[in-house]
Motif scaffolding. Structure first.
Motif, PDB file in Angstrom:
ATOM      1  N   UNK A 112      25.987  34.945  45.145  1.00 28.70           N
ATOM      2  CA  UNK A 112      26.281  34.866  44.818  1.00 28.70           C
ATOM      3  C   UNK A 112      26.043  36.309  43.661  1.00 28.70           C
ATOM      4  N   UNK A 113      24.265  35.746  43.100  1.00 30.25           N
ATOM      5  CA  UNK A 113      23.894  36.629  42.138  1.00 30.25           C
ATOM      6  C   UNK A 113      23.435  38.002  42.707  1.00 30.25           C
ATOM      7  N   UNK A 114      22.744  37.993  44.321  1.00 32.89           N
ATOM      8  CA  UNK A 114      23.505  38.693  44.119  1.00 32.89           C
ATOM      9  C   UNK A 114      24.276  40.418  44.855  1.00 32.89           C
ATOM     10  N   UNK A 115      25.032  39.341  44.924  1.00 31.90           N
ATOM     11  CA  UNK A 115      26.442  39.925  44.901  1.00 31.90           C
ATOM     12  C   UNK A 115      27.024  40.938  43.356  1.00 31.90           C
ATOM     13  N   UNK A 116      26.855  40.118  43.196  1.00 26.91           N
ATOM     14  CA  UNK A 116      27.618  40.685  41.956  1.00 26.91           C
ATOM     15  C   UNK A 116      26.005  41.226  41.703  1.00 26.91           C
TER      16      UNK A 116
ATOM     17  N   UNK B 129      48.872  44.361  42.636  1.00 22.05           N
ATOM     18  CA  UNK B 129      48.179  43.764  43.348  1.00 22.05           C
ATOM     19  C   UNK B 129      47.162  45.065  44.047  1.00 22.05           C
ATOM     20  N   UNK B 130      47.626  45.950  44.500  1.00 21.26           N
ATOM     21  CA  UNK B 130      46.611  47.242  44.798  1.00 21.26           C
ATOM     22  C   UNK B 130      45.769  47.605  43.638  1.00 21.26           C
ATOM     23  N   UNK B 131      46.033  47.627  42.337  1.00 20.41           N
ATOM     24  CA  UNK B 131      45.836  47.625  40.796  1.00 20.41           C
ATOM     25  C   UNK B 131      44.422  46.827  40.783  1.00 20.41           C
ATOM     26  N   UNK B 132      44.448  45.658  41.599  1.00 23.14           N
ATOM     27  CA  UNK B 132      43.671  45.042  41.553  1.00 23.14           C
ATOM     28  C   UNK B 132      42.476  45.130  42.490  1.00 23.14           C
ATOM     29  N   UNK B 133      43.063  45.635  43.516  1.00 25.83           N
ATOM     30  CA  UNK B 133      41.999  45.472  44.616  1.00 25.83           C
ATOM     31  C   UNK B 133      41.223  47.003  44.642  1.00 25.83           C
ATOM     32  N   UNK B 134      42.095  47.927  43.211  1.00 30.81           N
ATOM     33  CA  UNK B 134      41.281  48.904  43.681  1.00 30.81           C
ATOM     34  C   UNK B 134      40.131  48.807  42.537  1.00 30.81           C
ATOM     35  N   UNK B 135      40.323  47.952  41.240  1.00 33.09           N
ATOM     36  CA  UNK B 135      39.778  47.821  40.325  1.00 33.09           C
ATOM     37  C   UNK B 135      37.956  46.918  41.079  1.00 33.09           C
ATOM     38  N   UNK B 136      38.407  46.042  42.136  1.00 32.12           N
ATOM     39  CA  UNK B 136      37.083  45.259  42.680  1.00 32.12           C
ATOM     40  C   UNK B 136      36.853  46.205  43.173  1.00 32.12           C
ATOM     41  N   UNK B 137      37.340  47.270  43.892  1.00 31.53           N
ATOM     42  CA  UNK B 137      36.136  48.130  44.531  1.00 31.53           C
ATOM     43  C   UNK B 137      35.048  49.018  43.651  1.00 31.53           C
ATOM     44  N   UNK B 138      35.618  49.241  42.308  1.00 28.26           N
ATOM     45  CA  UNK B 138      34.768  49.559  41.908  1.00 28.26           C
ATOM     46  C   UNK B 138      34.217  49.116  41.450  1.00 28.26           C
ATOM     47  N   UNK B 139      34.479  47.532  40.893  1.00 25.48           N
ATOM     48  CA  UNK B 139      32.551  46.254  40.046  1.00 25.48           C
ATOM     49  C   UNK B 139      32.580  45.692  41.152  1.00 25.48           C
ATOM     50  N   UNK B 140      32.093  46.114  42.220  1.00 25.43           N
ATOM     51  CA  UNK B 140      31.585  45.348  43.413  1.00 25.43           C
ATOM     52  C   UNK B 140      30.429  43.847  42.613  1.00 25.43           C
ATOM     53  N   UNK B 141      30.513  44.101  41.451  1.00 28.11           N
ATOM     54  CA  UNK B 141      29.361  43.378  41.036  1.00 28.11           C
ATOM     55  C   UNK B 141      29.585  42.018  39.706  1.00 28.11           C
ATOM     56  N   UNK B 142      31.091  41.691  40.163  1.00 27.66           N
ATOM     57  CA  UNK B 142      31.368  40.693  39.266  1.00 27.66           C
ATOM     58  C   UNK B 142      30.835  39.142  39.078  1.00 27.66           C
ATOM     59  N   UNK B 143      30.318  38.444  38.362  1.00 25.67           N
ATOM     60  CA  UNK B 143      29.419  37.042  38.226  1.00 25.67           C
ATOM     61  C   UNK B 143      30.249  36.301  39.432  1.00 25.67           C
TER      62      UNK B 143
END
Length: 790
Positions: A605-609, A771-785
């Protein structure tokens, strides 16, 4: 059978042409029905077991050497020797062997060995040809004698016959007298022939000849002959070195003339073998096996005689421990023990154990402490210390643990050894490598499990980490100040690599002590500075240290790595290495592959975030995509877990939601969550609790991410262990809110419509409408903790 005359040691010759001690016992010659003949039996003096049962064969060639040895071969490449305590016992058994074979006991050898290729021809020889016909020992015949000696070397039978001829009528002594004549006349041709003759005689490999050649009367003439190698323009000056340069120092006068003579002889014969004779070819190797045995048995005898001379050793120790002894004398005494210990390494294990027990009983370890301020004394004492550790690590550990009560940390014997390792002046650090192995032996728990001392491991490791570890790590800490390398030359890099090797060993074999030391000194951060070294081997050593830590799969270590953001130097090195396919690249990839395969959730989790954006472009291996896959699987697993719990007990969830609405506004909302349900009932990942943590996150600014120079996001954590972790070592739900790069609480991973209770939570959690907005946001911010529930 207590008769000391019959007391013997049994030796066998191993594949390396070294004699192995098979034990001590008493020999007898008895008829054995099973073997149908008179046999030599040796029964162990310890338990009466049979050490040797050997039939005296009529065709076996037995040799008597040095008055107390009987040597023979029973089969191809299987040589045996009996070493008698007394000459009388040897003579007695020798007579029995000669009686069985019908030989004259006056001979030194009972049979001429038969070479199969010559057996037929030998049988046709008349009995009168048992000796080689030697030319008269005259100057004019030296060339003829040299040709004869050289010609027999390829034939075992002719070698035996020539040896017998040379021993008859004092022929060798007459030859050596001719050497003196040739040298007086400066007859170079004759001297060159004598070189060939003496070298050839040595290759005859006969102990009886060696006894003559290495006697006090002859040995210097033998050395003289070997100075006149025809291949040299000028003769060597070996005799000058042996008589003038090589001085025999007696730290305490040796009164035993036999012992003194044996020491001189052994030194000179060793000099002939190691210095004068050229390195033997494969063909010649076996020709000098008896010479090796001659030296070996001499050394056994010397050590035994010194060890048994209690008056001599007691006097040496008395002067060594006397603080009034002058420095020069002390150096000689310590160097004597150093040579004494080195000599003992030729002994077999039983003899060596007895030798070191004698030294230990006399007090060798406390004697080494005195005079340590002298460089030469310190170096010699360290060498002796090495021998003692190899003999008995427990004995040394017991001694060094008593030292702090008597001396300063700086002069602790074990710290002196560490400093010797650190200060090794050899460019290749040969001495340091040896001492590092010595230290590893001392701190290895595998040899601490002594039945007599159950607490040895705990006590010694506590001692080592209290008094010695700071000395060992001092060069490493001094070279990584302010996260920069102060020195990066080759020798410093070698030394730091040695220290890292020892520390890596500690991580694997010590648990509590090394873990505490790493945390207190922030040692891993300092070591990872070395990832920037221009010496790849040092960067690999630093990486191996971290790999060993991660290999422990200890969440205590994992939290330390996460808190310190300690993957950053490793990932920077990977990125700096580019697309080069080398050992460093492979080692770093293996580190992350291990984390993936072992599914170390907190590290994944730390590495991916924090680093996935920098790593996702690496596609020549699937390691990092695999890590992301593990991360996503864990999120999905937690989502399913919550759904199943909700379906099982929707009423309970509703009751909990009611509690949120009725909670006093002034109460800390995170604490309310903890009180309403145990933390494992509420996985961290769910948006249901994100708003409850919003106030806490806005207060705790230390949890905000900061941009690093490499473009990744770095989190700094609260220093309170209790705040960062639950009691069971897992992140507590009340402190598990995630942050997006802009510092606001991240959206839930749950999709709209997943929970029936979503509309009841509108006031707490702002779920996205699309739901599409969430997926787009997740692609832009892959470093969530990480929001992992386990």
């Amino acid at each position: 059978m207590s008769d000391t005359r019959r007391r013997v040691k049994v030796y066998t010759l191993n594949e390396d042409r070294q004699w192995d001690d098979r034990g001590t016992g008493h020999v007898s010659s008895t008829f054995v029905e099973r073997l149908k003949g008179i046999s030599l039996l040796v029964r162990a003096e310890s338990d009466g077991s049979l050490l040797l049962e050997s039939k005296i064969s009529p065709n076996t060639a037995y040799q008597k050497q040095q008055d107390t040895l009987i040597v023979w071969s029973e089969a191809e490449n299987y040589d045996l020797a009996l070493s008698f305590q007394e000459k009388a016992g040897c003579d007695e058994i020798w007579e029995k062997i000669c009686q069985v074979q019908g030989k004259d006991p006056a001979l030194e050898i009972t049979q001429d060995p038969i070479d199969e290729s010559e057996e037929e021809r030998f049988e046709e020889m008349p009995e009168t040809s048992h000796l080689v016909e030697l030319p008269p020992c005259e100057l004019a015949r030296l060339e003829e004698i040299a040709d004869l000696v050289t010609s027999v070397l390829s034939s075992p039978i002719r070698r035996e016959k020539l040896a017998l001829a040379l021993m008859s009528e004092g022929y060798m002594k007459k030859l050596l007298q001719l050497f003196q004549v040739c040298e007086d006349l400066d007859n170079r041709e004759g001297l060159h022939h004598l070189y060939e003759i003496v070298r050839g005689v040595l290759f005859l490999n006969k102990a009886a000849l060696f006894e003559v050649m290495f006697s006090d009367d002859c040995i210097m003439d033998v050395v003289g002959c070997l100075e006149y190698d025809p291949a040299l323009v000028q003769p060597k000056r070996h005799r000058e070195f042996l008589t003038k340069t090589a001085k025999f120092k007696e730290v305490i006068p040796i009164t035993d003339s036999e012992l003194r003579q044996k020491i001189h002889q052994t030194y000179r014969v060793q000099y002939i073998q190691d210095i004068i004779l050229p390195t033997p070819s494969v063909f010649e190797e076996n020709f000098l096996s008896t010479l090796t045995s001659f030296i070996f048995f001499n050394k056994v005898e010397i050590v035994s005689m010194l060890q048994e001379d209690e008056k001599f050793l007691t006097e040496v120790f008395a002067q060594l421990t006397d603080e009034a002894t002058e420095d020069g004398k002390r150096r000689e005494l310590v160097n004597f023990f150093k040579e004494f210990c080195a000599f003992s390494q030729t002994l077999q294990p039983q003899n060596r154990d007895a030798f070191f027990k004698t030294l230990a009983n006399l007090g060798i370890l406390p004697a080494l402490e005195i005079g340590m301020d002298d460089l030469q004394v310190r170096a010699a004492a360290t060498d002796i210390f090495s021998y003692l550790v190899e003999f008995s690590p427990s004995m040394v550990r017991e001694f060094v643990m008593q030292e702090p009560q008597q001396t300063d940390d700086d002069v602790l014997l074990i710290n002196v050894v560490i400093k010797q390792m650190i200060c090794d002046s050899d460019p290749e650090l040969g001495g340091a490598v040896q001492l590092m192995g010595l230290l590893r032996t001392l701190i290895d728990p595998e040899n601490m499990l002594t039945p007599t001392n159950k607490t040895e491991k705990t006590e010694f490791l506590s001692f080592f980490y209290k008094y010695c570890m700071q000395v060992l790590t001092a060069p490493l800490l001094a070279n990584t100040v302010d996260e920069k390398k102060s020195k990066d030359n080759f020798q410093t890099a070698q030394l730091l690599a040695l220290i890292l090797e020892l520390l890596t060993f500690c991580v694997e074999h010590h648990t509590y002590h090394i873990k505490t030391y790493i945390m207190n000194k922030d040692l891993l951060r300092r070591i990872l500075v070395l990832m920037n070294s221009k010496h790849t081997f040092l960067a690999l050593c630093a990486l191996r240290f971290m790999r060993r830590i991660i290999g422990q799969k200890d969440e205590y270590y994992n939290r330390y790595i996460i808190k310190g953001n300690l993957f950053e130097p490793v990932i920077n090195t990977l990125l700096d290495n580019g697309t080069r396919y080398n050992l460093l690249n492979s080692a770093i990839i293996e580190l992350f592959e291990f984390i993936k395969v072992e599914d170390v959730k907190s590290l994944i989790a730390h590495i991916i975030d924090n680093y996935y954006k920098a790593l996702e472009s690496i596609e020549y291996v699937q390691t990092f995509k695999g890590l992301k896959g593990r991360y996503e699987q864990e999120k999905d697993r937690q989502t399913l877990r919550l759904n199943s719990r909700y379906r099982r007990d929707a009423r309970t969830l509703d009751e909990d939601e009611e509690m949120w609405f009725h909670e006093d506004e002034d109460d800390d909302e995170g604490e309310a969550v903890e009180k309403s349900r145990p933390e494992e009932e509420f996985p961290e990942s769910y948006g249901k609790y994100m708003e409850a943590k919003k106030v806490k996150e806005s207060d705790d600014k230390e949890n905000f991410p900061t941009q690093t120079p490499t473009g990744s996001f770095k989190f700094t954590f609260s220093h309170s262990a209790g705040a960062a972790n639950g009691a069971n070592g897992k992140p507590a739900a009340s402190h598990a809110a995630s942050a997006s790069p802009n510092g606001s609480p991240a959206k839930s991973d749950a999709t709209p419509g997943t929970l029936v209770v979503k509309t009841a939570m509108v006031g707490l959690v702002d779920y996205p409408d699309d739901e599409d907005e969430e997926e787009e946001d997740e692609e832009q911010s892959p470093r969530k903790r990480p929001r992992l529930g386990s």
